[in-house]
Design a protein around this motif. Structure first.
Motif, PDB file in Angstrom:
ATOM      1  N   ASP A  41       0.836  -1.201   0.000  1.00 19.13           N
ATOM      2  CA  ASP A  41       0.000   0.000   0.000  1.00 19.13           C
ATOM      3  C   ASP A  41       0.871   1.251   0.000  1.00 19.13           C
ATOM      4  O   ASP A  41       0.577   2.216  -0.713  1.00 19.13           O
ATOM      5  CB  ASP A  41      -0.923   0.027   1.216  1.00 19.13           C
ATOM      6  CG  ASP A  41      -2.020  -1.025   1.163  1.00 19.13           C
ATOM      7  OD1 ASP A  41      -2.296  -1.561   0.068  1.00 19.13           O
ATOM      8  OD2 ASP A  41      -2.604  -1.304   2.235  1.00 19.13           O
ATOM      9  N   ARG A  44       2.183   1.791  -3.479  1.00 23.79           N
ATOM     10  CA  ARG A  44       1.151   2.293  -4.385  1.00 23.79           C
ATOM     11  C   ARG A  44       0.858   3.768  -4.106  1.00 23.79           C
ATOM     12  O   ARG A  44       0.771   4.571  -5.013  1.00 23.79           O
ATOM     13  CB  ARG A  44      -0.113   1.449  -4.233  1.00 23.79           C
ATOM     14  CG  ARG A  44      -1.230   1.802  -5.196  1.00 23.79           C
ATOM     15  CD  ARG A  44      -0.833   1.620  -6.657  1.00 23.79           C
ATOM     16  NE  ARG A  44      -0.617   0.259  -6.981  1.00 23.79           N
ATOM     17  CZ  ARG A  44      -1.370  -0.484  -7.778  1.00 23.79           C
ATOM     18  NH1 ARG A  44      -2.420   0.046  -8.369  1.00 23.79           N
ATOM     19  NH2 ARG A  44      -1.071  -1.736  -8.013  1.00 23.79           N
ATOM     20  N   ARG A  99      -9.640   7.843  -1.150  1.00 23.49           N
ATOM     21  CA  ARG A  99     -10.624   7.674  -2.226  1.00 23.49           C
ATOM     22  C   ARG A  99     -11.412   8.965  -2.418  1.00 23.49           C
ATOM     23  O   ARG A  99     -11.679   9.382  -3.550  1.00 23.49           O
ATOM     24  CB  ARG A  99     -11.573   6.513  -1.915  1.00 23.49           C
ATOM     25  CG  ARG A  99     -12.610   6.277  -3.023  1.00 23.49           C
ATOM     26  CD  ARG A  99     -13.735   5.360  -2.563  1.00 23.49           C
ATOM     27  NE  ARG A  99     -14.417   5.847  -1.390  1.00 23.49           N
ATOM     28  CZ  ARG A  99     -15.350   6.815  -1.392  1.00 23.49           C
ATOM     29  NH1 ARG A  99     -15.704   7.406  -2.511  1.00 23.49           N
ATOM     30  NH2 ARG A  99     -15.918   7.194  -0.255  1.00 23.49           N
ATOM     31  N   GLU A 102      -9.478  11.409  -4.455  1.00 25.14           N
ATOM     32  CA  GLU A 102      -9.448  11.045  -5.874  1.00 25.14           C
ATOM     33  C   GLU A 102     -10.787  11.324  -6.541  1.00 25.14           C
ATOM     34  O   GLU A 102     -10.823  11.776  -7.689  1.00 25.14           O
ATOM     35  CB  GLU A 102      -9.043   9.582  -6.045  1.00 25.14           C
ATOM     36  CG  GLU A 102      -7.641   9.260  -5.546  1.00 25.14           C
ATOM     37  CD  GLU A 102      -6.523  10.035  -6.223  1.00 25.14           C
ATOM     38  OE1 GLU A 102      -6.745  10.691  -7.267  1.00 25.14           O
ATOM     39  OE2 GLU A 102      -5.399   9.987  -5.710  1.00 25.14           O
ATOM     40  N   ARG A 136      -7.855   5.914 -12.476  1.00 26.35           N
ATOM     41  CA  ARG A 136      -7.131   4.685 -12.118  1.00 26.35           C
ATOM     42  C   ARG A 136      -6.858   4.673 -10.614  1.00 26.35           C
ATOM     43  O   ARG A 136      -7.042   3.646  -9.951  1.00 26.35           O
ATOM     44  CB  ARG A 136      -5.832   4.587 -12.918  1.00 26.35           C
ATOM     45  CG  ARG A 136      -5.026   3.337 -12.640  1.00 26.35           C
ATOM     46  CD  ARG A 136      -3.799   3.226 -13.537  1.00 26.35           C
ATOM     47  NE  ARG A 136      -2.998   4.424 -13.629  1.00 26.35           N
ATOM     48  CZ  ARG A 136      -2.033   4.771 -12.766  1.00 26.35           C
ATOM     49  NH1 ARG A 136      -1.769   4.005 -11.723  1.00 26.35           N
ATOM     50  NH2 ARG A 136      -1.327   5.873 -12.943  1.00 26.35           N
ATOM     51  N   HIS A 137      -6.430   5.803 -10.065  1.00 26.14           N
ATOM     52  CA  HIS A 137      -6.210   5.901  -8.614  1.00 26.14           C
ATOM     53  C   HIS A 137      -7.512   5.591  -7.865  1.00 26.14           C
ATOM     54  O   HIS A 137      -7.524   4.761  -6.954  1.00 26.14           O
ATOM     55  CB  HIS A 137      -5.788   7.318  -8.216  1.00 26.14           C
ATOM     56  CG  HIS A 137      -4.444   7.741  -8.688  1.00 26.14           C
ATOM     57  ND1 HIS A 137      -3.939   8.972  -8.367  1.00 26.14           N
ATOM     58  CD2 HIS A 137      -3.503   7.145  -9.452  1.00 26.14           C
ATOM     59  CE1 HIS A 137      -2.745   9.120  -8.909  1.00 26.14           C
ATOM     60  NE2 HIS A 137      -2.464   8.018  -9.588  1.00 26.14           N
ATOM     61  N   ASP A 139     -10.185   4.043  -8.800  1.00 27.25           N
ATOM     62  CA  ASP A 139     -10.606   2.654  -8.957  1.00 27.25           C
ATOM     63  C   ASP A 139      -9.800   1.724  -8.062  1.00 27.25           C
ATOM     64  O   ASP A 139     -10.342   0.762  -7.503  1.00 27.25           O
ATOM     65  CB  ASP A 139     -10.508   2.220 -10.425  1.00 27.25           C
ATOM     66  CG  ASP A 139     -11.514   2.932 -11.312  1.00 27.25           C
ATOM     67  OD1 ASP A 139     -12.445   3.585 -10.782  1.00 27.25           O
ATOM     68  OD2 ASP A 139     -11.347   2.853 -12.552  1.00 27.25           O
ATOM     69  N   TRP A 140      -8.502   1.997  -7.917  1.00 34.29           N
ATOM     70  CA  TRP A 140      -7.677   1.171  -7.032  1.00 34.29           C
ATOM     71  C   TRP A 140      -8.178   1.276  -5.594  1.00 34.29           C
ATOM     72  O   TRP A 140      -8.303   0.264  -4.904  1.00 34.29           O
ATOM     73  CB  TRP A 140      -6.204   1.574  -7.118  1.00 34.29           C
ATOM     74  CG  TRP A 140      -5.324   0.688  -6.287  1.00 34.29           C
ATOM     75  CD1 TRP A 140      -4.812  -0.528  -6.633  1.00 34.29           C
ATOM     76  CD2 TRP A 140      -4.887   0.939  -4.946  1.00 34.29           C
ATOM     77  NE1 TRP A 140      -4.081  -1.052  -5.598  1.00 34.29           N
ATOM     78  CE2 TRP A 140      -4.102  -0.168  -4.544  1.00 34.29           C
ATOM     79  CE3 TRP A 140      -5.074   1.985  -4.049  1.00 34.29           C
ATOM     80  CZ2 TRP A 140      -3.507  -0.250  -3.293  1.00 34.29           C
ATOM     81  CZ3 TRP A 140      -4.485   1.894  -2.792  1.00 34.29           C
ATOM     82  CH2 TRP A 140      -3.715   0.791  -2.425  1.00 34.29           C
ATOM     83  N   PHE A 141      -8.475   2.502  -5.147  1.00 34.67           N
ATOM     84  CA  PHE A 141      -8.974   2.672  -3.783  1.00 34.67           C
ATOM     85  C   PHE A 141     -10.302   1.939  -3.600  1.00 34.67           C
ATOM     86  O   PHE A 141     -10.512   1.279  -2.573  1.00 34.67           O
ATOM     87  CB  PHE A 141      -9.119   4.152  -3.419  1.00 34.67           C
ATOM     88  CG  PHE A 141      -7.795   4.813  -3.145  1.00 34.67           C
ATOM     89  CD1 PHE A 141      -7.037   4.455  -2.046  1.00 34.67           C
ATOM     90  CD2 PHE A 141      -7.306   5.783  -3.999  1.00 34.67           C
ATOM     91  CE1 PHE A 141      -5.809   5.054  -1.801  1.00 34.67           C
ATOM     92  CE2 PHE A 141      -6.086   6.383  -3.760  1.00 34.67           C
ATOM     93  CZ  PHE A 141      -5.333   6.024  -2.651  1.00 34.67           C
ATOM     94  N   GLU A 143     -11.386  -0.696  -5.247  1.00 36.18           N
ATOM     95  CA  GLU A 143     -11.096  -2.136  -5.226  1.00 36.18           C
ATOM     96  C   GLU A 143     -10.537  -2.569  -3.878  1.00 36.18           C
ATOM     97  O   GLU A 143     -10.919  -3.614  -3.341  1.00 36.18           O
ATOM     98  CB  GLU A 143     -10.109  -2.487  -6.337  1.00 36.18           C
ATOM     99  CG  GLU A 143     -10.679  -2.414  -7.726  1.00 36.18           C
ATOM    100  CD  GLU A 143      -9.603  -2.512  -8.804  1.00 36.18           C
ATOM    101  OE1 GLU A 143      -8.426  -2.831  -8.479  1.00 36.18           O
ATOM    102  OE2 GLU A 143      -9.932  -2.252  -9.972  1.00 36.18           O
ATOM    103  N   GLN A 144      -9.612  -1.775  -3.348  1.00 36.77           N
ATOM    104  CA  GLN A 144      -9.019  -2.117  -2.058  1.00 36.77           C
ATOM    105  C   GLN A 144     -10.051  -2.072  -0.940  1.00 36.77           C
ATOM    106  O   GLN A 144     -10.060  -2.940  -0.064  1.00 36.77           O
ATOM    107  CB  GLN A 144      -7.845  -1.171  -1.738  1.00 36.77           C
ATOM    108  CG  GLN A 144      -6.668  -1.315  -2.664  1.00 36.77           C
ATOM    109  CD  GLN A 144      -6.145  -2.740  -2.713  1.00 36.77           C
ATOM    110  OE1 GLN A 144      -5.834  -3.323  -1.677  1.00 36.77           O
ATOM    111  NE2 GLN A 144      -6.067  -3.297  -3.905  1.00 36.77           N
TER     112      GLN A 144
END
Length: 156
Positions: A41, A44, A99, A102, A136-137, A139-141, A143-144
């Motif tokens: 993490d 990232r 998140r 973002e 993209r950032h 979406d990663w948050f 997903e996590q």
């Protein structure tokens, strides 16, 4: 020189908002990094911080092309990043806060792209590329957070 139908001053205002949001995100990521328990993490988040720094360079260049000196530091108080230094505890809570950054940044890029006709190709491309990175950032948050369903620790 970038051209903007509808007023360069309004576009510079949009660029200023984006610059301030990116400075705020840099501050927030810097505050979040040492609080994350997982090294993956932290890696990232560090890459996302670097992306925001690159956005700052690109936005400053666009502002310079319009004859406006770029903001070197944020003009509004660092209220958001203080949230990460004043009591948010745990990876999940930090991921949720990030998140939100973002999402706010994505919305600002989208507003700028939708509300400005006559952007130069370079300006439009730079904004679209930055928006893709921000999505993209975000979406990663998301997903996590989905993968880490469970208790979120908050101060009492």
């Amino acid at each position: 020189m970038a051209s903007v139908i509808g007023g360069e001053a309004a576009f510079i205002g949009s660029l200023t908002e984006l610059i301030e949001l990116n400075w705020s995100a840099v501050d927030a990521f810097a505050a979040a990094l040492p609080r994350m328990s997982r090294s993956g993490d932290r890696s990232r988040l560090l890459s996302f911080l670097t992306d925001h720094e690159h956005h700052l360079d690109d936005l400053a260049a666009l502002a310079h092309e319009l004859g406006s000196p770029p903001l070197e530091t944020p003009t509004r108080p660092k209220l958001k990043s203080k949230a990460l230094t004043n009591g948010i505890v745990g990876d999940r809570a930090i991921l949720e806060a990030m998140r939100c950054y973002e999402e706010e940044t994505c919305a600002a890029y989208e507003r700028t792209l939708l509300s400005r006709e006559g952007l130069s190709d370079r300006a439009r491309d730079a904004l679209r590329q930055a928006l893709a990175v921000e999505r993209r950032h975000r979406d990663w948050f998301v997903e996590q957070l989905d993968a880490r369903q469970g208790l979120m620790l908050l101060p009492l």
